[in-house]
Design a protein around this motif. Structure first.
Motif, PDB file in Angstrom:
ATOM      1  N   PHE A 247      12.155  23.853 -74.664  1.00 18.91           N
ATOM      2  CA  PHE A 247      11.433  24.944 -75.311  1.00 18.91           C
ATOM      3  C   PHE A 247      10.588  24.422 -76.472  1.00 18.91           C
ATOM      4  CE2 PHE A 247      11.266  28.242 -78.621  1.00 18.91           C
ATOM      5  CZ  PHE A 247      10.621  29.259 -77.932  1.00 18.91           C
ATOM      6  N   PHE A 248      11.148  23.520 -77.268  1.00 21.04           N
ATOM      7  CA  PHE A 248      10.384  22.937 -78.368  1.00 21.04           C
ATOM      8  C   PHE A 248       9.155  22.202 -77.851  1.00 21.04           C
ATOM      9  CE2 PHE A 248      14.474  22.461 -81.140  1.00 21.04           C
ATOM     10  CZ  PHE A 248      14.516  23.831 -81.286  1.00 21.04           C
ATOM     11  N   GLU A 249       9.306  21.498 -76.725  1.00 25.24           N
ATOM     12  CA  GLU A 249       8.172  20.787 -76.142  1.00 25.24           C
ATOM     13  C   GLU A 249       7.121  21.771 -75.636  1.00 25.24           C
ATOM     14  OE1 GLU A 249       7.394  17.617 -75.933  1.00 25.24           O
ATOM     15  OE2 GLU A 249       9.230  16.800 -76.819  1.00 25.24           O
ATOM     16  N   ARG A 250       7.564  22.770 -74.929  1.00 24.22           N
ATOM     17  CA  ARG A 250       6.630  23.724 -74.321  1.00 24.22           C
ATOM     18  C   ARG A 250       5.873  24.535 -75.362  1.00 24.22           C
ATOM     19  NH1 ARG A 250       7.993  25.550 -69.031  1.00 24.22           N
ATOM     20  NH2 ARG A 250       6.311  27.078 -69.323  1.00 24.22           N
ATOM     21  N   THR A 251       6.481  24.735 -76.539  1.00 22.63           N
ATOM     22  CA  THR A 251       5.833  25.544 -77.578  1.00 22.63           C
ATOM     23  C   THR A 251       5.190  24.706 -78.673  1.00 22.63           C
ATOM     24  OG1 THR A 251       7.974  25.764 -78.725  1.00 22.63           O
ATOM     25  CG2 THR A 251       7.353  27.517 -77.178  1.00 22.63           C
ATOM     26  N   GLY A 252       5.189  23.370 -78.511  1.00 22.19           N
ATOM     27  CA  GLY A 252       4.458  22.511 -79.435  1.00 22.19           C
ATOM     28  C   GLY A 252       5.014  22.493 -80.844  1.00 22.19           C
ATOM     29  N   GLN A 253       6.329  22.410 -80.994  1.00 23.90           N
ATOM     30  CA  GLN A 253       6.909  22.310 -82.332  1.00 23.90           C
ATOM     31  C   GLN A 253       6.564  20.948 -82.951  1.00 23.90           C
ATOM     32  OE1 GLN A 253       8.269  25.154 -83.553  1.00 23.90           O
ATOM     33  NE2 GLN A 253       7.608  25.913 -81.554  1.00 23.90           N
ATOM     34  N   LYS A 254       6.831  20.820 -84.228  1.00 19.27           N
ATOM     35  CA  LYS A 254       6.487  19.594 -84.938  1.00 19.27           C
ATOM     36  C   LYS A 254       7.161  18.386 -84.293  1.00 19.27           C
ATOM     37  CE  LYS A 254       5.709  21.753 -89.448  1.00 19.27           C
ATOM     38  NZ  LYS A 254       6.148  21.803 -90.876  1.00 19.27           N
ATOM     39  N   LEU A 255       6.471  17.249 -84.378  1.00 17.57           N
ATOM     40  CA  LEU A 255       6.962  16.035 -83.722  1.00 17.57           C
ATOM     41  C   LEU A 255       8.352  15.660 -84.202  1.00 17.57           C
ATOM     42  CD1 LEU A 255       6.489  13.613 -81.864  1.00 17.57           C
ATOM     43  CD2 LEU A 255       5.385  12.451 -83.784  1.00 17.57           C
ATOM     44  N   VAL A 256       8.593  15.759 -85.506  1.00 17.51           N
ATOM     45  CA  VAL A 256       9.900  15.366 -86.032  1.00 17.51           C
ATOM     46  C   VAL A 256      10.997  16.284 -85.490  1.00 17.51           C
ATOM     47  CG1 VAL A 256       9.670  16.773 -88.138  1.00 17.51           C
ATOM     48  CG2 VAL A 256      11.183  14.781 -88.127  1.00 17.51           C
ATOM     49  N   THR A 257      10.675  17.569 -85.319  1.00 16.42           N
ATOM     50  CA  THR A 257      11.646  18.510 -84.754  1.00 16.42           C
ATOM     51  C   THR A 257      11.976  18.143 -83.317  1.00 16.42           C
ATOM     52  OG1 THR A 257      10.831  20.289 -86.175  1.00 16.42           O
ATOM     53  CG2 THR A 257      12.091  20.930 -84.214  1.00 16.42           C
ATOM     54  N   ARG A 258      10.953  17.791 -82.560  1.00 15.68           N
ATOM     55  CA  ARG A 258      11.183  17.449 -81.156  1.00 15.68           C
ATOM     56  C   ARG A 258      11.967  16.149 -81.019  1.00 15.68           C
ATOM     57  NH1 ARG A 258       5.524  18.245 -80.756  1.00 15.68           N
ATOM     58  NH2 ARG A 258       5.264  16.262 -79.642  1.00 15.68           N
ATOM     59  N   ILE A 259      11.668  15.171 -81.867  1.00 18.41           N
ATOM     60  CA  ILE A 259      12.398  13.902 -81.808  1.00 18.41           C
ATOM     61  C   ILE A 259      13.867  14.111 -82.150  1.00 18.41           C
ATOM     62  CG2 ILE A 259      12.670  11.643 -82.912  1.00 18.41           C
ATOM     63  CD1 ILE A 259       9.633  11.520 -83.152  1.00 18.41           C
ATOM     64  N   LEU A 260      14.125  14.865 -83.221  1.00 30.13           N
ATOM     65  CA  LEU A 260      15.511  15.131 -83.615  1.00 30.13           C
ATOM     66  C   LEU A 260      16.259  15.886 -82.514  1.00 30.13           C
ATOM     67  CD1 LEU A 260      15.071  16.119 -87.378  1.00 30.13           C
ATOM     68  CD2 LEU A 260      16.092  14.021 -86.473  1.00 30.13           C
ATOM     69  N   ALA A 261      15.572  16.809 -81.864  1.00 32.63           N
ATOM     70  CA  ALA A 261      16.212  17.585 -80.795  1.00 32.63           C
ATOM     71  C   ALA A 261      16.600  16.678 -79.631  1.00 32.63           C
ATOM     72  CB  ALA A 261      15.270  18.690 -80.319  1.00 32.63           C
ATOM     73  N   TRP A 262      15.727  15.768 -79.240  1.00 29.34           N
ATOM     74  CA  TRP A 262      16.042  14.874 -78.123  1.00 29.34           C
ATOM     75  C   TRP A 262      17.145  13.879 -78.492  1.00 29.34           C
ATOM     76  CZ3 TRP A 262      15.101  16.247 -73.499  1.00 29.34           C
ATOM     77  CH2 TRP A 262      13.965  16.961 -73.157  1.00 29.34           C
ATOM     78  N   VAL A 263      17.157  13.421 -79.733  1.00 29.58           N
ATOM     79  CA  VAL A 263      18.244  12.541 -80.183  1.00 29.58           C
ATOM     80  C   VAL A 263      19.570  13.294 -80.124  1.00 29.58           C
ATOM     81  CG1 VAL A 263      19.209  11.322 -82.175  1.00 29.58           C
ATOM     82  CG2 VAL A 263      16.788  11.059 -81.611  1.00 29.58           C
ATOM     83  N   PHE A 264      19.552  14.536 -80.588  1.00 31.77           N
ATOM     84  CA  PHE A 264      20.769  15.357 -80.540  1.00 31.77           C
ATOM     85  C   PHE A 264      21.199  15.586 -79.096  1.00 31.77           C
ATOM     86  CE2 PHE A 264      22.880  19.601 -80.729  1.00 31.77           C
ATOM     87  CZ  PHE A 264      23.965  19.223 -81.506  1.00 31.77           C
ATOM     88  N   PHE A 265      20.242  15.774 -78.203  1.00 34.61           N
ATOM     89  CA  PHE A 265      20.563  15.944 -76.791  1.00 34.61           C
ATOM     90  C   PHE A 265      21.245  14.695 -76.225  1.00 34.61           C
ATOM     91  CE2 PHE A 265      19.171  15.180 -72.364  1.00 34.61           C
ATOM     92  CZ  PHE A 265      19.820  16.226 -71.749  1.00 34.61           C
TER      93      PHE A 265
END
Length: 357
Positions: free
Chosen positions: A270-288
């Motif tokens: 969802f973060f990727e599809r909605t274009g959230q900030k890069l740092v948010t997306r990186i942290l989300a994938w690390v958490f995943f």
């Protein structure tokens, strides 16, 4: 009603809520409101909403009106609420929280009913054999124990796994309360709600306990962490439920599929599809990544559980996009997002989403 981004989510919550109610009547067990990090969900979710409302409004009012003291801050606070917080926006936020709440509570109750509907049906032996086959005769959890060790790695992975419990409701609150495009909040709330529904369907389709409960000897050497304490608590509660299904205990053990993986993957996608900030997306994938490792490391799930969790996450985001009017939406630049937000009072889904560049 089809244009309302919550039509599908509300219908989904009604269906799964009725299903949970009928199941409780059939089994003669009470419907329970599961306790959580901040108490019952009907307390936790409104508190999260009010928290984000305060964080989003009060600092702005202070910044604008501090020169005139409390009177000026109070005036700015009223102005912000009058101009930015219409009844329609508040209604959307409340609908998102209620939809999520009903689906989650129904999921927890249907999950608790699992051993009563699927008595003695378990596929753990087959899943263990499949894991051994994929790892050439080795157990994935033991491989991770040897590779990562059982010291600081266990503590890090346990922290990541347990952090899931408060983080997901917090991200939902952030999108519902702070989002200018209210259709995005509907998309996220619908996708998360679908995770609970599809997850409970997977539990009934292929009942398993998970390695930690089916073959606990592999995990006895792990240090005491929040995860091991949670596993012991679930085991005690499960035993209590089987002794007295109508009592206070609930049953919460199910392996296939991993909803930890599915929900976190939903957030990442969802973060990727909605274009959230890069740092948010990186942290989300690390958490995943940490979540996936933790599910295998602590024996919560088999490999197939995590793969199925990824599929449920993808399916939930895709259906949620269609249901909320965001089908075909792709990541936009921050500049384009600000332009859209500035033009919309309450932004409906953009009928002409831009393709990925």
């Amino acid at each position: 009603m089809r244009r309302w981004p919550y039509t599908f989510g509300v219908c989904l919550s009604i269906v799964v809520g009725l299903t949970a109610f009928i199941a409780s009547q059939h089994l003669d067990v009470p419907l329970r409101d599961p306790d959580g990090f901040l108490g019952p969900a009907y307390v936790r979710l409104p508190v999260i909403g009010l928290l984000f409302f305060g964080v989003g409004v009060i600092p702005v009012a202070i910044r604008r009106g501090w020169r005139d003291g409390l009177k000026g801050i109070g005036h700015e606070l009223r102005e912000i609420i009058r101009t930015d917080w219409s009844f329609k926006r508040v209604g959307y936020i409340a609908t998102g929280l209620i939809t999520f709440y009903v689906c989650y509570v129904s999921y927890r109750n249907l999950k608790s009913d699992l051993p009563l509907f699927r008595k003695g049906v378990l596929f753990d032996r087959d899943m263990l054999r499949f894991d051994h086959y994929l790892f050439f005769g080795h157990n994935p959890a033991e491989v991770l124990h040897d590779l990562l060790g059982t010291g600081i790695s266990a503590q890090i992975l346990a922290t990541a796994y347990v952090a899931y419990l408060p983080l997901i409701p917090l991200t939902l609150g952030a999108f519902l309360v702070w989002g200018k495009d209210l259709s995005l909040g509907a998309w996220y709330a619908t996708a998360l709600s679908l995770n609970w529904v599809l997850g409970v369907v997977s539990y009934y389709s292929l009942p398993t306990l998970g390695p930690a409960f089916a073959q606990s000897s592999m995990f006895q050497d792990l240090p005491v962490t929040g995860v091991t304490q949670l596993q012991r608590s679930l085991f005690r509660a499960g035993a209590g439920f089987k002794e007295d299904p109508g009592g206070a205990s609930t049953y919460g053990i199910a392996g296939f599929a991993s909803l930890h993986v599915s929900v976190v993957f939903t957030a990442c996608l969802f973060f990727e599809r909605t274009g959230q900030k890069l740092v948010t997306r990186i942290l989300a994938w690390v958490f995943f990544a940490l979540t996936v490792l933790a599910t295998i490391y602590f024996g919560w799930h088999y490999l197939a559980d995590d793969v199925a969790g990824v599929f449920i996450g993808w399916l939930s985001v895709s259906i949620g996009a269609w249901a909320s009017g965001n089908r075909g939406r792709r990541r936009r630049s921050p500049e384009r997002q600000r332009e859209i937000a500035s033009k919309a009072d309450i932004a409906e889904p953009d009928p002409t989403p831009e393709p990925v560049s």
